[in-house]
Write a protein that holds these residues in place. Structure first.
Motif, short mmCIF file in Angstrom:
data_model
loop_
_atom_site.label_atom_id
_atom_site.label_comp_id
_atom_site.label_asym_id
_atom_site.label_seq_id
_atom_site.Cartn_x
_atom_site.Cartn_y
_atom_site.Cartn_z
N ASP A 1 0.82 -1.21 0.00
CA ASP A 1 0.00 0.00 0.00
C ASP A 1 0.86 1.26 0.00
O ASP A 1 0.51 2.26 -0.64
N GLU B 1 0.24 -8.45 -3.60
CA GLU B 1 -0.87 -7.96 -2.79
C GLU B 1 -1.88 -7.25 -3.70
O GLU B 1 -1.51 -6.41 -4.50
N LYS B 2 -3.16 -7.61 -3.55
CA LYS B 2 -4.17 -7.14 -4.51
C LYS B 2 -5.20 -6.21 -3.85
O LYS B 2 -6.39 -6.29 -4.12
N SER B 3 -4.73 -5.36 -2.97
CA SER B 3 -5.64 -4.45 -2.27
C SER B 3 -6.25 -3.46 -3.26
O SER B 3 -5.70 -3.21 -4.34
N PRO B 4 -7.39 -2.86 -2.91
CA PRO B 4 -7.99 -1.85 -3.80
C PRO B 4 -7.04 -0.71 -4.15
O PRO B 4 -7.03 -0.23 -5.29
N ASP B 5 -6.22 -0.29 -3.18
CA ASP B 5 -5.27 0.80 -3.46
C ASP B 5 -4.23 0.39 -4.49
O ASP B 5 -3.86 1.19 -5.37
N VAL C 1 -4.51 -2.05 -6.82
CA VAL C 1 -5.16 -2.21 -8.12
C VAL C 1 -5.46 -0.85 -8.75
O VAL C 1 -5.23 -0.64 -9.94
N ALA C 2 -5.94 0.08 -7.94
CA ALA C 2 -6.26 1.42 -8.45
C ALA C 2 -5.02 2.14 -8.95
O ALA C 2 -5.05 2.81 -10.00
N GLY D 1 -8.36 -10.82 -8.55
CA GLY D 1 -8.06 -9.67 -7.68
C GLY D 1 -8.03 -8.36 -8.44
O GLY D 1 -8.18 -7.28 -7.84
N ALA D 2 -7.84 -8.43 -9.76
CA ALA D 2 -7.80 -7.22 -10.58
C ALA D 2 -9.17 -6.88 -11.17
O ALA D 2 -9.27 -6.00 -12.03
N PRO E 1 -11.63 -5.04 -10.27
CA PRO E 1 -12.01 -3.62 -10.33
C PRO E 1 -11.39 -2.87 -11.51
O PRO E 1 -11.88 -1.80 -11.88
N ALA E 2 -10.33 -3.43 -12.08
CA ALA E 2 -9.67 -2.77 -13.21
C ALA E 2 -10.09 -3.37 -14.55
O ALA E 2 -9.53 -3.02 -15.59
#
Length: 365
Positions: free
Chosen positions: A192, A219-223, A225-226, A253-254, A256-257
């Protein structure tokens, strides 16, 4: 047999010089001569007294020379010393790094240790302590050495993480590289932090290292990936390609993209980026998502480059019998049996065969 001679003197004479001579210059010359005693004559005394000089000599110049000489050994020699000679000279490197007071000598010792991953793994605590050195070049050398340690160096994360905010860019870059390669403890927090750095970083080379390390951390956190998705608009082809490939490696995990990846697959000016984006989109949405958005993928068959069309066909074909009832998709694929490129036509045949292949009958238990 007579005692071996190096540069006109017996090894015992060079030993006498390196241990007792008042001239630092002569002791440094003796260190160089004793290195030849090892490399040319395989005389263990040479390495023993070089290691001693590294630990005990009062002159920083002599200690530096000893570190440089040991850094000139071949990796096979170092492995031999570890396995057959009970860490002769190798342990001296590790011990000297832990006790050395001069930053410039610590730098050369750390650089030497970094040349040999097996030695670096033995020196993780000493290298971690060296990360606090006041000189940037020494901190860089320690971080670079730690980057070769793999999971053995994961405990160094606590020392490396603060360097992500270091004032010196070379130090910061070395920390980014090392943290991506040691499977650090607290990797989610590290990732992150790197994602935040990626959002503000302007230097393309630093961005490359950040993307690479984020991919290695996994690590595939929203932050995360964004931050990677935001790079899909970068002007540099290489940055977009790396971001696409890293997102593709995240699998669902991706997700959202996914829309951003599809847009790149449809519009990017670089063919290779479009190909990778097709693959990344398929990976991000998964089989169910590909099935739900198969019409979107079919639209990409209008791409002028055959590699993109082939990637689309292969992503659809991977669904196999899941599409057996989707006559519209099968029809669209059959149209491509007349594609101008042989590889696309072959990929279409393979895809249709997979789709129309009857599933194996379930066996009775």
């Amino acid at each position: 047999p007579s005692a071996p001679e190096i540069d006109g003197k017996k090894v015992s004479e060079w030993v006498e010089t390196v241990t007792k001579d008042e001239s630092a210059r002569k002791r440094a010359l003796a260190v160089e001569a004793l290195s030849k005693a090892w490399t040319e004559k395989r005389n263990d005394q040479g390495l023993f007294y070089i290691g001693r000089a590294l630990r005990l000599d009062t002159s920083a110049a002599v200690r530096t020379q000893a570190a440089l000489v040991l850094g000139g050994l071949r990796e096979a020699e170092v492995l031999y010393l570890i396995e057959k000679k009970e860490n002769l000279a190798v342990k001296d490197l590790v011990d000297a790094l832990g006790k050395e007071k001069e930053s410039r000598v610590r730098r050369e010792i750390a650089k030497t240790i970094g040349r040999f991953p097996r030695v670096a793994k033995m020196a993780v605590p000493e290298l971690t302590a060296t990360l606090k050195d006041p000189e940037p070049a020494t901190r860089v050398a320690a971080a670079e050495a730690l980057s070769t340690t793999g999971t053995d160096g994961k405990s160094a994360a606590a020392g490396l993480a603060p360097l992500l905010a270091d004032d010196d860019r070379a130090v910061k870059r070395a920390a980014v590289i090392a943290l991506g390669r040691i499977t650090p403890e607290g990797s989610a927090t590290v990732a992150d932090t790197m994602a935040k750095m990626l959002a503000t970083e302007k230097d393309p080379d630093m961005r490359v290292e950040l993307i690479t390390s984020l991919g290695l951390l996994g690590e595939k956190s929203p932050d995360v990936v964004a931050a990677l998705a935001a790079l899909l608009a970068a002007p540099e082809d290489d940055l977009r390609r790396r971001a696409v490939r890293t997102l593709g490696s995240f699998g669902p995990g991706a997700a959202p993209a996914a829309d951003a990846l599809y847009k790149i697959a449809a519009t990017d000016k670089a063919k290779d980026v479009r190909v990778d984006a097709v693959r990344g989109f398929g990976s991000a949405v998964g089989p169910a998502g590909v099935k739900a958005r198969v019409k979107d993928l079919l639209a990409l068959l209008a791409d002028p480059d055959y590699e993109v069309r082939m990637a689309v066909v292969e992503e659809i074909g991977a669904l196999g019998n899941e599409l057996i009832a989707d006559q519209e998709t099968i029809k669209a694929l059959r149209v491509r049996l007349s594609d101008p490129h042989l590889k696309v036509r072959d990929a279409v045949k393979t895809a249709i065969n997979k789709i129309e292949k009857k599933p194996e009958p379930k066996k009775e238990p």
